[in-house]
Enzyme design. Structure first.
Site, short mmCIF file in Angstrom:
data_model
loop_
_atom_site.label_atom_id
_atom_site.label_comp_id
_atom_site.label_asym_id
_atom_site.label_seq_id
_atom_site.Cartn_x
_atom_site.Cartn_y
_atom_site.Cartn_z
CG ASP A 29 -1.87 -1.13 1.28
OD1 ASP A 29 -2.16 -1.68 0.22
OD2 ASP A 29 -2.31 -1.48 2.39
N1 URA Z 1 -1.13 -5.92 3.99
C1 URA Z 1 -1.65 -4.67 3.95
O1 URA Z 1 -2.70 -4.43 4.51
N2 URA Z 1 -0.99 -3.72 3.29
C2 URA Z 1 0.19 -3.92 2.66
O2 URA Z 1 0.76 -2.99 2.10
C3 URA Z 1 0.73 -5.21 2.70
C4 URA Z 1 0.05 -6.20 3.36
#
Ligand code: URA
Length: 242
Positions: A105
């Site tokens: 993310d």
């Molecule tokens: N899980 C998440 O919620 N976000 C990420 O970036 C990676 C794994």
């Protein structure tokens, strides 16, 4: 396969731009099989001829692997009109051929592989291969072993049931709790959703390991290092069954 010498130089030296490659060639710093070549358009096959820059032989690899310590605020994409992407952090990289292996993310930090090797990416991302992805998560408030326990069984996130995860409480940070959580899948917002399900909230998330691959000490957020195919394979396998 034959390449123009200036183009090949940008492939062999990830930090060199096309303009810098042309300058280096015109400046007599580049040799093919020991002979100085000053024409940037000279065609060469790196599997048949040896190219050197400033006396150092350069090895041609069809596939290249970059381990990036992704900073928060950067998109896991190859290009974007508005936001900086993880590929923008690697100077001179070909945005048509390289891609991040999976996504973090925009607000997640940490280990992200960038490659042009589609087969390896598939191997690392396939849920069937069970490659471990370990995250450090700063969770809001107090989080206890009891709260985390259901994650070790697998939990229903609505669109899918997670595979058993492993966790370890790192300690409290003020009113909040740091945990290490290891999963083998990589569904959309998976860790955030798992932590929400147990009644907390992620305040900061960092991926610290993929298989046996960890972020090298001293590699700051936003920095990357290149790994050879051998190093990558050895380090990924080092993590199996740990
Ligand atoms: N899980 C998440 O919620 N976000 C990420 O970036 C990676 C794994």
């Amino acid at each position: 396969m034959k390449f123009r010498l200036d183009r090949l130089l940008t492939e062999l030296v990830s930090t060199i731009s096309r303009k810098q490659a042309k300058e280096a060639i015109r400046g007599g710093r580049v040799r093919i099989d020991g002979v100085v070549v000053t024409d940037p358009e000279r065609k060469t096959d790196p599997e048949e001829e040896t190219v050197s820059l400033d006396g150092k032989g350069l090895t041609y690899a069809k596939f290249r692997y970059y381990l990036l310590n992704k900073p928060a605020g950067v998109l896991s994409a190859t290009r974007d009109k508005k936001k900086e992407t993880v590929l923008d952090l690697i100077p001179g990289i070909d945005h048509e051929k390289f891609f991040p292996v999976g996504r973090l993310d925009i607000d997640t930090e940490g280990l992200l592989l960038i490659t042009n090797d589609g087969a390896l990416a598939h191997e690392l991302l396939s849920p069937k291969k069970h490659v471990e992805k370990e995250y450090f998560a700063l969770c809001k408030g107090v989080v206890t072993e009891e709260m985390l326990a259901p994650l070790a069984e697998g939990v229903d996130l609505g669109d899918f049931v997670t595979a058993p995860a492993t966790f370890r409480i790192a300690g409290s940070e003020g009113e909040n709790t740091g945990i290490f959580l290891t999963i083998t899948e990589g569904k959309f917002h998976q860790v955030k959703r798992m932590v929400a399900l147990i009644g907390s909230e992620i305040l900061a998330l960092r991926r610290v390991r993929m298989g046996g691959l960890t972020i090298p000490e001293g590699l700051a957020a936003g920095e990357f290092t290149e790994l050879s195919s051998e190093e990558l394979t050895a380090r990924l396998h080092a993590g199996k069954n740990e």
